[in-house]
Design a protein around this motif. Sequence first.
Motif, PDB file in Angstrom:
ATOM      1  N   PRO A 272       0.829  -1.217   0.000  1.00 14.83           N
ATOM      2  CA  PRO A 272       0.000   0.000   0.000  1.00 14.83           C
ATOM      3  C   PRO A 272       0.865   1.269   0.000  1.00 14.83           C
ATOM      4  N   GLY A 273       1.562   1.485  -1.111  1.00 10.20           N
ATOM      5  CA  GLY A 273       2.540   2.563  -1.170  1.00 10.20           C
ATOM      6  C   GLY A 273       1.943   3.958  -1.201  1.00 10.20           C
ATOM      7  N   THR A 274       0.758   4.122  -1.782  1.00  8.19           N
ATOM      8  CA  THR A 274       0.141   5.444  -1.819  1.00  8.19           C
ATOM      9  C   THR A 274      -0.206   5.919  -0.419  1.00  8.19           C
ATOM     10  N   THR A 275      -0.601   4.994   0.439  1.00  6.76           N
ATOM     11  CA  THR A 275      -0.895   5.351   1.820  1.00  6.76           C
ATOM     12  C   THR A 275       0.380   5.806   2.534  1.00  6.76           C
ATOM     13  N   ALA A 276       1.509   5.205   2.188  1.00  5.68           N
ATOM     14  CA  ALA A 276       2.790   5.652   2.752  1.00  5.68           C
ATOM     15  C   ALA A 276       3.109   7.075   2.285  1.00  5.68           C
ATOM     16  N   ASP A 277       2.782   7.409   1.029  1.00  6.94           N
ATOM     17  CA  ASP A 277       2.993   8.769   0.535  1.00  6.94           C
ATOM     18  C   ASP A 277       2.236   9.778   1.400  1.00  6.94           C
ATOM     19  N   LEU A 278       0.988   9.472   1.671  1.00  5.21           N
ATOM     20  CA  LEU A 278       0.152  10.366   2.473  1.00  5.21           C
ATOM     21  C   LEU A 278       0.685  10.476   3.897  1.00  5.21           C
ATOM     22  N   THR A 279       1.216   9.381   4.414  1.00  7.22           N
ATOM     23  CA  THR A 279       1.779   9.398   5.762  1.00  7.22           C
ATOM     24  C   THR A 279       2.982  10.323   5.833  1.00  7.22           C
ATOM     25  N   ALA A 280       3.838  10.278   4.825  1.00  6.76           N
ATOM     26  CA  ALA A 280       5.003  11.169   4.786  1.00  6.76           C
ATOM     27  C   ALA A 280       4.558  12.626   4.740  1.00  6.76           C
ATOM     28  N   ALA A 281       3.558  12.915   3.911  1.00  6.10           N
ATOM     29  CA  ALA A 281       3.057  14.286   3.815  1.00  6.10           C
ATOM     30  C   ALA A 281       2.469  14.753   5.146  1.00  6.10           C
ATOM     31  N   ALA A 282       1.730  13.863   5.809  1.00  5.85           N
ATOM     32  CA  ALA A 282       1.150  14.207   7.104  1.00  5.85           C
ATOM     33  C   ALA A 282       2.230  14.449   8.155  1.00  5.85           C
ATOM     34  N   LEU A 283       3.273  13.642   8.133  1.00  5.65           N
ATOM     35  CA  LEU A 283       4.388  13.850   9.061  1.00  5.65           C
ATOM     36  C   LEU A 283       5.024  15.220   8.837  1.00  5.65           C
ATOM     37  N   PHE A 284       5.181  15.621   7.580  1.00  4.60           N
ATOM     38  CA  PHE A 284       5.750  16.939   7.294  1.00  4.60           C
ATOM     39  C   PHE A 284       4.897  18.039   7.909  1.00  4.60           C
ATOM     40  N   VAL A 285       3.596  17.992   7.671  1.00  5.63           N
ATOM     41  CA  VAL A 285       2.713  19.026   8.218  1.00  5.63           C
ATOM     42  C   VAL A 285       2.769  19.025   9.750  1.00  5.63           C
ATOM     43  N   ALA A 286       2.780  17.841  10.351  1.00  4.01           N
ATOM     44  CA  ALA A 286       2.862  17.758  11.812  1.00  4.01           C
ATOM     45  C   ALA A 286       4.156  18.383  12.325  1.00  4.01           C
ATOM     46  N   LEU A 287       5.268  18.123  11.643  1.00  5.16           N
ATOM     47  CA  LEU A 287       6.547  18.722  12.036  1.00  5.16           C
ATOM     48  C   LEU A 287       6.504  20.236  11.883  1.00  5.16           C
ATOM     49  N   GLU A 288       5.936  20.713  10.788  1.00  5.04           N
ATOM     50  CA  GLU A 288       5.825  22.162  10.572  1.00  5.04           C
ATOM     51  C   GLU A 288       4.960  22.814  11.642  1.00  5.04           C
ATOM     52  N   ARG A 289       4.031  22.048  12.193  1.00 12.27           N
ATOM     53  CA  ARG A 289       3.116  22.596  13.200  1.00 12.27           C
ATOM     54  C   ARG A 289       3.573  22.299  14.627  1.00 12.27           C
ATOM     55  N   GLY A 290       4.824  21.893  14.763  1.00 14.72           N
ATOM     56  CA  GLY A 290       5.412  21.870  16.089  1.00 14.72           C
ATOM     57  C   GLY A 290       5.571  20.539  16.782  1.00 14.72           C
ATOM     58  N   VAL A 291       5.299  19.412  16.115  1.00 17.64           N
ATOM     59  CA  VAL A 291       5.509  18.121  16.750  1.00 17.64           C
ATOM     60  C   VAL A 291       7.002  17.942  17.039  1.00 17.64           C
ATOM     61  N   ASP A 292       7.317  17.572  18.267  1.00 17.77           N
ATOM     62  CA  ASP A 292       8.713  17.408  18.671  1.00 17.77           C
ATOM     63  C   ASP A 292       9.265  16.066  18.232  1.00 17.77           C
ATOM     64  N   VAL A 293      10.534  16.065  17.916  1.00 15.04           N
ATOM     65  CA  VAL A 293      11.265  14.817  17.613  1.00 15.04           C
ATOM     66  C   VAL A 293      12.474  14.771  18.537  1.00 15.04           C
TER      67      VAL A 293
END
Length: 293
Positions: A272-293
Amino acid sequence: MTDQAPTHELPERGPAANAELALLLEVAGTPKPGNVDRHRDLADLRFEHFLAGAVGARLGLDRAAAGDPVGEAFETAVAGMSQQSGGNTQFGCLLLLIPLVRAAAAGDCTREGVREVCEATTVDDAAGFYRAFEHVDVAVADPPEEMDALDVRRGADAVPTLRECDLTLFDVMEASASPGDGHGSDANAREWVDGFPRTFRAAEAIRADEGPIADRAARAFLELLAEEPDTLVATNHGREVAREVCDRAASVDSLAAAEEWAAELVDRGINPGTTADLTAAALFVALERGVDV
């Protein structure tokens, strides 16, 4: 008088760095049934290939952050991503990330901001998108017969037709999002056309979740997979199998249960590679909005 070491304020990660990190975190999330993660490889695609692909894509991500044209930034990112021996690791991820990075670098990482970036794309951007297909093999569905001259697998050979028809990259995504005539709709194209609704919903889920971000990524992946059938699975195995995988994801109630299912999908060659694409995009937005790593 004493000597003191100079103090330097460390710069924050910018959008390009957050996009690279999102690619790395996506592949580190586990379990993501059917996909490469830090616990499992596929027969010809390994964890290390994704790490190298993320690093290789950085120049294109930097270009997007600098405000370069979307098509040029995308082709540069794909060309860099391809510089590893596994082949196509993150083409779809980069298709989503490039406009998101452009929007974030302009100070507007919102659905409205990324929609503006996508709608402003040009015919030249579409040409860059088509040329990117010459760097890696990408699994795509056959286009409707009347659009054969615009089959993305034609790469640069399709560019004269693009220019003759005056099609922007947004126009190309719009055609892929609703091709009609029984042809399947591409989930990543729908994100482009609709203002990235699933990406931003999943980003908020990641922000609201708790625990290591790699675990949050895995849970976000499962939620996205349960939401609708995966485009890549439908392309490679048919819509019935894609619906079966979607329904099964909806019944998975823990990462432990997903771990058991993951091996089954790998054995069946279902990715299910397209779902992985969306997950990467969501991670980017979460990082931009302040999620700590």
